[in-house]
Design a protein around this motif. Structure first.
Motif, PDB file in Angstrom:
ATOM      1  N   GLN A  72       0.833  -1.200   0.000  1.00  0.00           N
ATOM      2  CA  GLN A  72       0.000   0.000   0.000  1.00  0.00           C
ATOM      3  C   GLN A  72       0.867   1.249   0.000  1.00  0.00           C
ATOM      4  OE1 GLN A  72      -2.604  -0.018   3.413  1.00  0.00           O
ATOM      5  NE2 GLN A  72      -3.874  -1.676   2.607  1.00  0.00           N
ATOM      6  N   TRP A  73       0.319   2.341  -0.568  1.00  0.00           N
ATOM      7  CA  TRP A  73       0.966   3.639  -0.535  1.00  0.00           C
ATOM      8  C   TRP A  73      -0.094   4.717  -0.705  1.00  0.00           C
ATOM      9  CZ3 TRP A  73       1.003   0.270  -4.532  1.00  0.00           C
ATOM     10  CH2 TRP A  73       0.595   0.709  -5.781  1.00  0.00           C
ATOM     11  N   LEU A  74       0.311   5.986  -0.542  1.00  0.00           N
ATOM     12  CA  LEU A  74      -0.596   7.113  -0.679  1.00  0.00           C
ATOM     13  C   LEU A  74      -0.232   7.939  -1.897  1.00  0.00           C
ATOM     14  CD1 LEU A  74      -0.701   8.482   2.984  1.00  0.00           C
ATOM     15  CD2 LEU A  74      -2.398   7.031   1.858  1.00  0.00           C
ATOM     16  N   MET A  75      -1.240   8.578  -2.480  1.00  0.00           N
ATOM     17  CA  MET A  75      -1.023   9.552  -3.544  1.00  0.00           C
ATOM     18  C   MET A  75      -1.907  10.751  -3.241  1.00  0.00           C
ATOM     19  SD  MET A  75      -0.981   7.144  -6.964  1.00  0.00           S
ATOM     20  CE  MET A  75      -0.834   8.520  -8.074  1.00  0.00           C
ATOM     21  N   ASP A  76      -1.332  11.953  -3.283  1.00  0.00           N
ATOM     22  CA  ASP A  76      -2.073  13.195  -3.085  1.00  0.00           C
ATOM     23  C   ASP A  76      -2.180  13.853  -4.456  1.00  0.00           C
ATOM     24  OD1 ASP A  76      -3.259  15.494  -2.168  1.00  0.00           O
ATOM     25  OD2 ASP A  76      -1.517  16.228  -1.071  1.00  0.00           O
ATOM     26  N   VAL A  77      -3.286  13.597  -5.153  1.00  0.00           N
ATOM     27  CA  VAL A  77      -3.419  14.033  -6.544  1.00  0.00           C
ATOM     28  C   VAL A  77      -4.834  14.504  -6.857  1.00  0.00           C
ATOM     29  CG1 VAL A  77      -1.595  12.532  -7.451  1.00  0.00           C
ATOM     30  CG2 VAL A  77      -3.909  11.660  -7.265  1.00  0.00           C
ATOM     31  N   GLU A  78      -4.966  15.136  -7.998  1.00  0.00           N
ATOM     32  CA  GLU A  78      -6.265  15.545  -8.513  1.00  0.00           C
ATOM     33  C   GLU A  78      -6.783  14.414  -9.391  1.00  0.00           C
ATOM     34  OE1 GLU A  78      -8.195  19.376 -10.830  1.00  0.00           O
ATOM     35  OE2 GLU A  78      -6.058  19.299 -10.419  1.00  0.00           O
ATOM     36  N   CYS A  79      -7.991  13.918  -9.104  1.00  0.00           N
ATOM     37  CA  CYS A  79      -8.502  12.773  -9.865  1.00  0.00           C
ATOM     38  C   CYS A  79      -9.206  13.222 -11.132  1.00  0.00           C
ATOM     39  CB  CYS A  79      -9.419  11.906  -9.007  1.00  0.00           C
ATOM     40  SG  CYS A  79     -11.030  12.610  -8.683  1.00  0.00           S
ATOM     41  N   CYS A  80      -9.395  12.287 -12.041  1.00  0.00           N
ATOM     42  CA  CYS A  80      -9.994  12.566 -13.340  1.00  0.00           C
ATOM     43  C   CYS A  80     -11.379  13.188 -13.223  1.00  0.00           C
ATOM     44  CB  CYS A  80     -10.095  11.288 -14.161  1.00  0.00           C
ATOM     45  SG  CYS A  80      -8.507  10.538 -14.508  1.00  0.00           S
ATOM     46  N   LEU A  81     -12.155  12.777 -12.229  1.00  0.00           N
ATOM     47  CA  LEU A  81     -13.509  13.303 -12.076  1.00  0.00           C
ATOM     48  C   LEU A  81     -13.468  14.809 -11.828  1.00  0.00           C
ATOM     49  CD1 LEU A  81     -16.553  12.730 -11.777  1.00  0.00           C
ATOM     50  CD2 LEU A  81     -16.147  12.403  -9.351  1.00  0.00           C
ATOM     51  N   LYS A  82     -12.523  15.261 -11.041  1.00  0.00           N
ATOM     52  CA  LYS A  82     -12.433  16.690 -10.742  1.00  0.00           C
ATOM     53  C   LYS A  82     -11.956  17.491 -11.941  1.00  0.00           C
ATOM     54  CE  LYS A  82     -11.790  16.475  -5.794  1.00  0.00           C
ATOM     55  NZ  LYS A  82     -10.960  16.848  -4.672  1.00  0.00           N
TER      56      LYS A  82
END
Length: 136
Positions: A72-82
């Protein structure tokens, strides 16, 4: 028809510690419900999975819990829906995503199926759907 992936997981303790350390410059942090995290990636064959965990550090970002057989890991990103990414363009969550992002289909399969059936009837019969259909 496209549905979201059915894989789910729970965040590992170390992931939650990391998630609490992500700054939030917008104020209150909004966390996803803690009732299991189901993958939001389209239901095409894939081994990478992602689920929204909390609001992110940026104005339009969210922190996603990501997992694969490797961990597991984290990503702080803007998703495609936004970003309203057009079909066929690259996914901001899943580099190399083999299909089109379907972030709109976050409902349980039964709800998604009913919504698709309703849309099909509207397309077939017009704005009010089939004669005698719900809502007509």
């Amino acid at each position: 028809m496209t549905y979201r992936c059915t894989e789910s997981t729970a965040p590992e303790r170390r992931i939650l510690v990391l998630a609490h350390a992500v700054p939030n410059f917008r104020g209150d942090t909004e966390w996803a419900p803690d009732d299991g995290f189901q993958c939001l990636v389209e239901d095409v064959e894939h081994t990478f999975h992602a689920a929204r965990l909390r609001t992110g550090s940026g104005e339009n970002t969210d922190v996603f819990l990501c997992w694969s057989p490797e961990g597991q890991w984290l990503m702080d990103v803007e998703c495609c829906l936004k970003t309203r990414t057009p079909a066929g363009s690259s996914c901001t969550i899943y580099a190399g995503h083999p299909g089109r992002c379907e972030w709109a289909y976050m409902d349980p399969r039964q709800v998604a199926e009913q919504a698709m059936a309703d849309q099909y009837l509207r397309d077939l019969y017009g704005r009010h759907g089939a004669p005698g259909a719900r809502g007509s």
